[in-house]
Motif scaffolding. Structure first.
Motif, mmCIF file in Angstrom:
data_model
loop_
_atom_site.group_PDB
_atom_site.id
_atom_site.type_symbol
_atom_site.label_atom_id
_atom_site.label_comp_id
_atom_site.label_asym_id
_atom_site.label_seq_id
_atom_site.Cartn_x
_atom_site.Cartn_y
_atom_site.Cartn_z
ATOM 1 N N ALA A 13 -5.958 -49.096 4.728
ATOM 2 C CA ALA A 13 -6.339 -49.077 6.142
ATOM 3 C C ALA A 13 -5.095 -49.181 7.025
ATOM 4 O O ALA A 13 -4.974 -48.498 8.042
ATOM 5 N N HIS A 14 -4.139 -50.017 6.599
ATOM 6 C CA HIS A 14 -2.883 -50.195 7.344
ATOM 7 C C HIS A 14 -2.127 -48.868 7.457
ATOM 8 O O HIS A 14 -1.721 -48.459 8.546
ATOM 9 N N GLU A 15 -1.979 -48.191 6.319
ATOM 10 C CA GLU A 15 -1.201 -46.937 6.328
ATOM 11 C C GLU A 15 -1.934 -45.841 7.102
ATOM 12 O O GLU A 15 -1.310 -45.051 7.801
ATOM 13 N N VAL A 16 -3.250 -45.812 6.983
ATOM 14 C CA VAL A 16 -4.017 -44.845 7.781
ATOM 15 C C VAL A 16 -3.842 -45.175 9.266
ATOM 16 O O VAL A 16 -3.719 -44.271 10.100
ATOM 17 N N GLY A 17 -3.756 -46.460 9.591
ATOM 18 C CA GLY A 17 -3.473 -46.863 10.971
ATOM 19 C C GLY A 17 -2.182 -46.230 11.481
ATOM 20 O O GLY A 17 -2.117 -45.725 12.602
ATOM 21 N N HIS A 18 -1.136 -46.215 10.620
ATOM 22 C CA HIS A 18 0.120 -45.562 11.023
ATOM 23 C C HIS A 18 -0.099 -44.072 11.285
ATOM 24 O O HIS A 18 0.460 -43.518 12.230
ATOM 25 N N THR A 19 -0.909 -43.415 10.435
ATOM 26 C CA THR A 19 -1.116 -41.970 10.636
ATOM 27 C C THR A 19 -1.808 -41.705 11.971
ATOM 28 O O THR A 19 -1.663 -40.629 12.543
ATOM 29 N N ALA A 28 1.342 -48.934 15.719
ATOM 30 C CA ALA A 28 2.534 -49.680 15.285
ATOM 31 C C ALA A 28 2.084 -51.007 14.674
ATOM 32 O O ALA A 28 0.916 -51.383 14.765
ATOM 33 N N HIS A 29 3.023 -51.695 14.040
ATOM 34 C CA HIS A 29 2.705 -53.021 13.502
ATOM 35 C C HIS A 29 2.348 -53.983 14.627
ATOM 36 O O HIS A 29 2.962 -53.936 15.693
ATOM 37 N N ASN A 30 1.390 -54.842 14.366
ATOM 38 C CA ASN A 30 1.138 -55.981 15.248
ATOM 39 C C ASN A 30 1.228 -57.243 14.409
ATOM 40 O O ASN A 30 0.263 -57.653 13.774
ATOM 41 N N ASP A 67 -0.939 -55.824 10.640
ATOM 42 C CA ASP A 67 -0.094 -56.981 10.319
ATOM 43 C C ASP A 67 0.250 -56.902 8.834
ATOM 44 O O ASP A 67 -0.304 -56.061 8.114
ATOM 45 N N TYR A 68 1.184 -57.738 8.367
ATOM 46 C CA TYR A 68 1.409 -57.892 6.927
ATOM 47 C C TYR A 68 0.684 -59.174 6.512
ATOM 48 O O TYR A 68 1.105 -60.260 6.895
ATOM 49 N N PRO A 69 -0.371 -59.050 5.734
ATOM 50 C CA PRO A 69 -1.139 -60.247 5.408
ATOM 51 C C PRO A 69 -0.618 -60.955 4.163
ATOM 52 O O PRO A 69 -0.145 -60.324 3.222
ATOM 53 N N TRP A 74 10.439 -49.738 6.459
ATOM 54 C CA TRP A 74 9.301 -50.434 5.874
ATOM 55 C C TRP A 74 7.984 -50.011 6.497
ATOM 56 O O TRP A 74 7.919 -49.731 7.681
ATOM 57 N N HIS A 75 6.945 -50.052 5.731
ATOM 58 C CA HIS A 75 5.584 -49.933 6.249
ATOM 59 C C HIS A 75 4.676 -50.880 5.502
ATOM 60 O O HIS A 75 3.612 -51.149 5.900
HETATM 61 ZN ZN LIG Z 1 3.246 -50.557 8.219
#
Ligand SMILES: [Zn+2]
Length: 487
Positions: free
Chosen positions: A91-97, A101-103, A116-118, A486-487
């Motif tokens: 879901a995070h990586e699809v968010g980037h597509t 941006a990171h929150n 976020d990075y959980p 990083w992602h």
């Molecule tokens: Zn990321």
């Protein structure tokens, strides 16, 4: 999501693709998009999802419970937790597509964003047993919905789009949703009390204490049942690393309250508070909590665990995900303790953090001073008498590392020079303390004091040439690989 049709090319711009890739290490995953340069329209999203990423989560869970109590079949919760992380990561990586941006402030707002990075939120249930059921959030968060609304909403004909977009942002602020990104969450010198990577909750100190309790519970049952029957006993060390260092990222989060500043990406007219220093009491609580991770009792592994880990057998070797040892081949519990202590100390002694402490105290003497922080760090080192021999050795390693940080601060011409001046002042104080204590102690402690005095002398004789002994590095914790992207 569907499996790519037969004959379709993953590079084909008509398909949005999640590529499952195998790499040599547990690398980062990526999400990006192909956009029309004329309009910015996203034409295709593509994600590279690293398959080995799952290994770290599996290891974290493996250290927390007797994962192989039944022999060779793992407790099913390990796989479930690792897969929960992969779903979240997807879901995070699809968010980037989609352009998000990171929150890194989302954990403050109860996991408001997949961006976020959980850190796995492993809890203890009413019986004190490990509970993995809340390890990762499912679905997308409130912040993600707000961002898609902002980026993708079509407004009715005749609307003032600029004004409508501003209204969405104003509503975000009213909802109390924080948004801060990489520059605020990642650097070791970062200042925001609520913006961190690999953290949980909205109170960093409370979460550190909670995590220390989880770590203590897991260490109490840690043993051969954490690895499968037939696995090398030496492999216990790989499982032990993430457990022993379970506090590392939350410690980083706590440190940001020291000399911390609560700020927003305020824009003129949006009514947000631009910056407020973290309250003095909260700064002192953060320091106190961090110092608990230097406590030799916290860092000393039990004899029982040390006795379980042999050197690597033929055909296996040590790797970057294990502790950096000084013992050649045998498990080195002092090196493990030293690396954790050095990490905490590097957070406290960060020169930019101390420059903020200096500034805040200069503006208002209620705030902790740099000297208060130095005193809080060094005072406990003088109370070694009641410690076990092993714990005394850990205390000495930590004190050596702490003094080396002071010498580094004192000699650094690139940092705030009053921070250097205060470091010199503290070194001068310690110099006389060590001289005085030298004759009142046993020979191990005397050797330690003489070593510290010698380091001070070497620094004094030739500050320009003095080289601080290298600090032991922690084993890799975050995904391994190019840190610029990083992602
Ligand atoms: Zn990321």
């Amino acid at each position: 999501m569907k499996v790519l049709p037969e004959g379709a090319d993953p590079m084909d711009v008509r398909y949005n693709v999640i590529n499952w890739v195998h790499r040599s290490t547990r690398g980062w995953s990526y999400g990006s998009s192909v956009t029309d340069p004329r309009t910015g329209e996203i034409i295709k999203g593509h994600v590279l999802l690293g398959s080995l990423r799952v290994r770290q989560d599996f290891l974290i869970a493996q250290g927390m419970v007797e994962a192989y109590a039944n022999g060779t079949v793992a407790d099913p919760r390990l796989k479930e937790m690792a897969l929960a992380r992969l779903r979240q990561l997807s879901a995070h990586e699809v968010g980037h597509t989609l352009g998000l941006a990171h929150n890194f402030a989302a954990s403050y707002n109860d996991r408001a964003s997949v961006m976020d990075y959980p850190h796995p939120y492993i809890t203890l249930d009413a019986q004190g047993k490990m509970d993995f059921s809340k390890a990762y959030a499912t679905g997308i968060g409130e912040w993600d919905k707000r961002m898609i609304l902002f980026g993708y909403q079509d407004f009715p004909e005749g609307s003032n789009e600029g004004a409508e977009l501003q209204k969405i942002i104003q509503d975000n602020i009213k909802m109390g949703l924080l948004y801060l990104s990489d520059q605020d969450g990642r650097p070791p010198y970062a200042a925001h009390p609520y913006t961190h990577v690999w953290d949980n909750g909205n109170n960093a100190v409370e979460e550190l204490h909670r995590l220390m309790k989880v770590r203590e519970t897991a260490l109490a049952s840690f043993g051969e049942k954490n690895i499968p029957v037939g696995a090398p006993m030496a492999s216990l060390e790989s499982v032990l690393v993430p457990l022993y260092l379970a506090h590392r990222y939350q410690a980083d989060a706590v440190a940001k309250s020291i000399g911390g500043v609560n700020y927003t990406y305020a824009m003129r007219g949006d009514g947000q508070v631009a910056n407020t220093p973290v309250a003095p009491q909260a700064q002192r609580e953060a320091l106190k909590a961090l110092l608990e991770t230097l406590n030799p009792a916290f860092l000393a592994l039990p004899e029982r665990i040390i006795a379980l880990i042999p050197p690597q057998p033929l055909g296996y070797s040590r790797d970057r995900e294990m502790f950096r040892i000084n013992t050649g081949m045998t498990f080195d519990p002092l090196a493990a303790a030293e690396s954790s202590a050095a990490n905490t100390l590097s957070l406290i002694f960060d020169p930019m953090r101390l420059a903020r402490v200096l500034e805040q105290h200069a503006r208002n003497s209620q705030y902790p001073s740099v000297m208060e922080i130095f005193d809080q760090v060094f005072d406990p080192f003088q109370n070694v008498k009641d410690l076990s021999g092993f714990q005394q050795e850990i205390s000495r390693l930590s004190e050596k590392a702490a003094l080396q940080h002071l010498l580094q601060l004192a000699g650094d011409r690139e940092i705030q020079q009053q921070v250097s001046a205060l470091a010199l002042q503290k070194i001068r104080q310690l110099d006389s303390v060590y001289e005085r204590l030298l004759y009142k102690t046993d020979s191990s402690q005397e050797a330690h004091y003489r070593y510290l005095l010698e380091q001070i002398r070497l620094f004094r004789d030739n500050p320009g040439q003095y080289k601080v002994p290298p600090m032991p590095a922690l084993p890799d914790g975050a995904p391994i690989g190019c840190s610029e992207d990083w992602h």
